[in-house]
Design an enzyme around this catalytic site. Structure first.
Site, PDB file in Angstrom:
ATOM      1  CG  ASN A 207      -0.143  -0.118   2.508  1.00 59.00           C
ATOM      2  OD1 ASN A 207       0.598   0.793   2.864  1.00 59.00           O
ATOM      3  ND2 ASN A 207      -0.259  -1.250   3.199  1.00 59.00           N
ATOM      4  CE  LYS A 338     -10.875  -0.724  10.778  1.00 58.76           C
ATOM      5  NZ  LYS A 338     -10.264   0.057   9.735  1.00 58.76           N
TER       6      LYS A 338
HETATM    7  O1  PMT Z   1       2.792   6.146   6.539  1.00 61.70           O
HETATM    8  P1  PMT Z   1       2.163   7.448   6.078  1.00 61.70           P
HETATM    9  O2  PMT Z   1       2.356   7.683   4.594  1.00 61.70           O
HETATM   10  O3  PMT Z   1       2.589   8.614   6.903  1.00 61.70           O
HETATM   11  O4  PMT Z   1       0.580   7.314   6.258  1.00 61.70           O
HETATM   12  C1  PMT Z   1       0.014   7.224   7.544  1.00 61.70           C
HETATM   13  C2  PMT Z   1      -1.142   6.204   7.585  1.00 61.70           C
HETATM   14  C3  PMT Z   1      -2.272   6.672   6.682  1.00 61.70           C
HETATM   15  C4  PMT Z   1      -0.652   4.825   7.136  1.00 61.70           C
HETATM   16  C5  PMT Z   1      -1.594   6.113   9.076  1.00 61.70           C
HETATM   17  O5  PMT Z   1      -1.988   7.381   9.514  1.00 61.70           O
HETATM   18  C6  PMT Z   1      -2.749   5.144   9.260  1.00 61.70           C
HETATM   19  O6  PMT Z   1      -3.900   5.480   9.130  1.00 61.70           O
HETATM   20  N1  PMT Z   1      -2.404   3.866   9.596  1.00 61.70           N
HETATM   21  C7  PMT Z   1      -3.335   2.746   9.720  1.00 61.70           C
HETATM   22  C8  PMT Z   1      -3.520   2.105   8.407  1.00 61.70           C
HETATM   23  C9  PMT Z   1      -4.375   0.867   8.454  1.00 61.70           C
HETATM   24  O7  PMT Z   1      -3.900  -0.198   8.149  1.00 61.70           O
HETATM   25  O8  PMT Z   1      -5.582   1.035   8.880  1.00 61.70           O
HETATM   26  P2  PMT Z   1      -6.656  -0.183   9.066  1.00 61.70           P
HETATM   27  O9  PMT Z   1      -7.916   0.511   9.357  1.00 61.70           O
HETATM   28  O10 PMT Z   1      -6.581  -1.120   7.912  1.00 61.70           O
HETATM   29  O11 PMT Z   1      -6.142  -0.968  10.346  1.00 61.70           O
HETATM   30  C10 PMT Z   1      -6.554  -0.596  11.662  1.00 61.70           C
HETATM   31  C11 PMT Z   1      -5.476  -0.900  12.652  1.00 61.70           C
HETATM   32  O12 PMT Z   1      -5.230  -2.316  12.696  1.00 61.70           O
HETATM   33  C12 PMT Z   1      -4.129  -0.242  12.338  1.00 61.70           C
HETATM   34  O13 PMT Z   1      -3.582   0.200  13.544  1.00 61.70           O
HETATM   35  C13 PMT Z   1      -3.302  -1.377  11.742  1.00 61.70           C
HETATM   36  O14 PMT Z   1      -1.916  -1.223  12.034  1.00 61.70           O
HETATM   37  C14 PMT Z   1      -3.869  -2.600  12.450  1.00 61.70           C
HETATM   38  N2  PMT Z   1      -3.821  -3.863  11.636  1.00 61.70           N
HETATM   39  C15 PMT Z   1      -4.529  -3.967  10.490  1.00 61.70           C
HETATM   40  C16 PMT Z   1      -4.501  -5.167   9.798  1.00 61.70           C
HETATM   41  C17 PMT Z   1      -3.722  -6.235  10.278  1.00 61.70           C
HETATM   42  N3  PMT Z   1      -3.664  -7.387   9.636  1.00 61.70           N
HETATM   43  N4  PMT Z   1      -3.029  -6.087  11.422  1.00 61.70           N
HETATM   44  C18 PMT Z   1      -3.057  -4.921  12.108  1.00 61.70           C
HETATM   45  O15 PMT Z   1      -2.423  -4.796  13.143  1.00 61.70           O
END
Ligand code: PMT
Length: 399
Positions: A207, A338
């Site tokens: 991503n 979440k």
């Molecule tokens: O890196 P940059 O370019 O500065 O951008 C920052 C960002 C947009 C990446 C950051 O601000 C952000 O939003 N990060 C979370 C991205 C994400 O994966 O979101 P999610 O909604 O898919 O996941 C929710 C949470 O679960 C996150 O904390 C993620 O780390 C965690 N997760 C998700 C999937 C997985 N298999 N394991 C996880 O731990």
């Protein structure tokens, strides 16, 4: 951090004195008020006018001839919020270590009670000389901050330690010294960047995460006195100073590192954009383009472990767990789901899809949702500032 801060910049006579000009420029750009004190030998390398023009202040080089005030050294010493000597020669280091006050710089430094940072720069053999090292030890034991010189080819053609670090690095360390240590004694585990899931040896699923948000949080936590471990996916950023960085590629690797560092952590901040799915069967040799009529290629994917959910399940009552949520719509609803599903204390909800926030941007805007239903809004600002406000909120909630 530097806005309206009073910084005393001491420059001594070494070839690296030219780098002090850039340091002065960076300090001024960051909003600091700077007074420069030079030794006589420093003036052999850089003219006083350069420092005067850039600092917008008179430069002190001689206690008796330079100044209107009879106690200029005391005025400057009490004015300073911090002092930095860059470059610091063996001679000045020796004088400072033994309380000798025979020029404007050493006399002023004797009266400074604010934090002092010394940046030694000299020939490698001089730097490694037992007397110089002993003097640096004295200053460090007395509570002054010593910045180790970089290694490389020196002006004298010798190769080794002795080069003055880059001005941005000195500025970064000075910022750390001036920062309130409200995370002292705390261990912070941060994840940042994307994960990369291989399809074959040359292709992958990933991503747009640049790591900027997670690195900003790791850097801010370190400056605030925390012991930081950063588990990072592949990004184009330098390893932050003073932080243990563990490089990973896949979600499985990130999960293993996060979980093995979990027990020691007080605060866990999961900024990484983890791939939810990975190819079921990554090939060991490159998938060839097929020369037939079928234009489609199907790659079967399987779910990756949800690292944050696993952390939420294992977390103890003393640990504070922060997740991030990158959403393109229904920000609040998805974030609240979440927080519950992953048993978090806080989630930073990030509306992604615009050029000034979320992925890759230098700025971000997030809404912090807490377990108790409260909300804190962080409007659009630099990721560095978002990081500090987020940490303020964590500290507040942890009590
Ligand atoms: O890196 P940059 O370019 O500065 O951008 C920052 C960002 C947009 C990446 C950051 O601000 C952000 O939003 N990060 C979370 C991205 C994400 O994966 O979101 P999610 O909604 O898919 O996941 C929710 C949470 O679960 C996150 O904390 C993620 O780390 C965690 N997760 C998700 C999937 C997985 N298999 N394991 C996880 O731990």
């Amino acid at each position: 951090m530097f806005k309206d801060k009073h910084i005393l910049l001491g420059v001594t006579g070494g070839i690296a004195a030219y780098k002090a000009v850039e340091l002065l420029r960076l300090l001024k750009k960051a909003g600091a008020n700077v007074n420069v004190i030079v030794t006589k030998s420093a003036l052999k390398f850089v003219g006083k006018t350069t420092f005067e023009v850039l600092s917008e202040n008179p430069v002190l080089s001689d206690l008796y001839f330079d100044t209107q005030s009879l106690v200029k050294h005391i005025d400057l010493a009490t004015w300073a919020d911090a002092a930095v000597i860059a470059p610091a020669t063996a001679n000045t280091i020796a004088k400072l270590a033994h309380g000798i006050a025979d020029d404007a710089l050493s006399t002023t430094l004797l009266a400074v009670t604010a934090p002092v940072m010394i940046c030694p720069s000299m020939n490698t053999d001089m730097y490694q000389n037992i007397r110089v090292q002993r003097n640096l030890d004295i200053l460090e034991t007395d509570g002054w901050h010593i910045i180790d010189p970089d290694s490389g080819v020196l002006a004298c053609k010798a190769v080794g330690a002795g080069r003055l670090p880059d001005p941005w690095f000195i500025l970064d360390r000075l910022e750390a010294i001036l920062t309130r240590k409200d995370l002292k004694g705390k261990k912070i585990l941060v994840s940042a960047g994307p994960t990369v899931e291989p399809i074959d040896p040359v292709r992958f699923v990933s991503n747009h995460s640049s790591g900027k948000m997670g690195y900003a949080i790791a850097r801010a936590a370190e400056k605030r006195g925390g012991t930081v471990t950063l588990v990072s996916g592949p990004v184009n950023l330098d390893a932050p100073v003073g932080i243990e960085r563990i490089d990973v590629e896949t979600c499985e690797q990130m999960a293993s590192q996060m979980l093995s560092n979990l027990d020691q952590a007080d605060i866990i901040i999961k900024v990484a954009a983890v791939a939810d799915y990975k190819p079921i069967d990554p090939k060991t040799s490159k998938i060839k383009k097929k020369d037939n009529n079928n234009k489609d290629l199907c790659i079967s994917m399987t779910e990756n472990p949800d690292i944050l959910k696993l952390i939420g399940e294992k977390k103890t009552k003393d640990q504070f767990v922060v997740g991030f949520a990158a959403e393109t719509d229904d920000l609040e609803k998805n974030a609240l789901l979440k927080i519950k599903k992953k048993n978090l204390d806080m989630i930073a909800a990030n509306l992604v899809g615009s050029s000034d926030s979320g992925f890759k941007a230098d700025t971000n805007k997030v809404k912090l949702f807490f377990r108790d239903g409260s909300l804190f809004d962080i409007p659009l600002m630099e990721k560095e500032k978002v990081a500090n406000i987020l940490i303020d909120q964590v500290i507040k909630k942890m009590g």
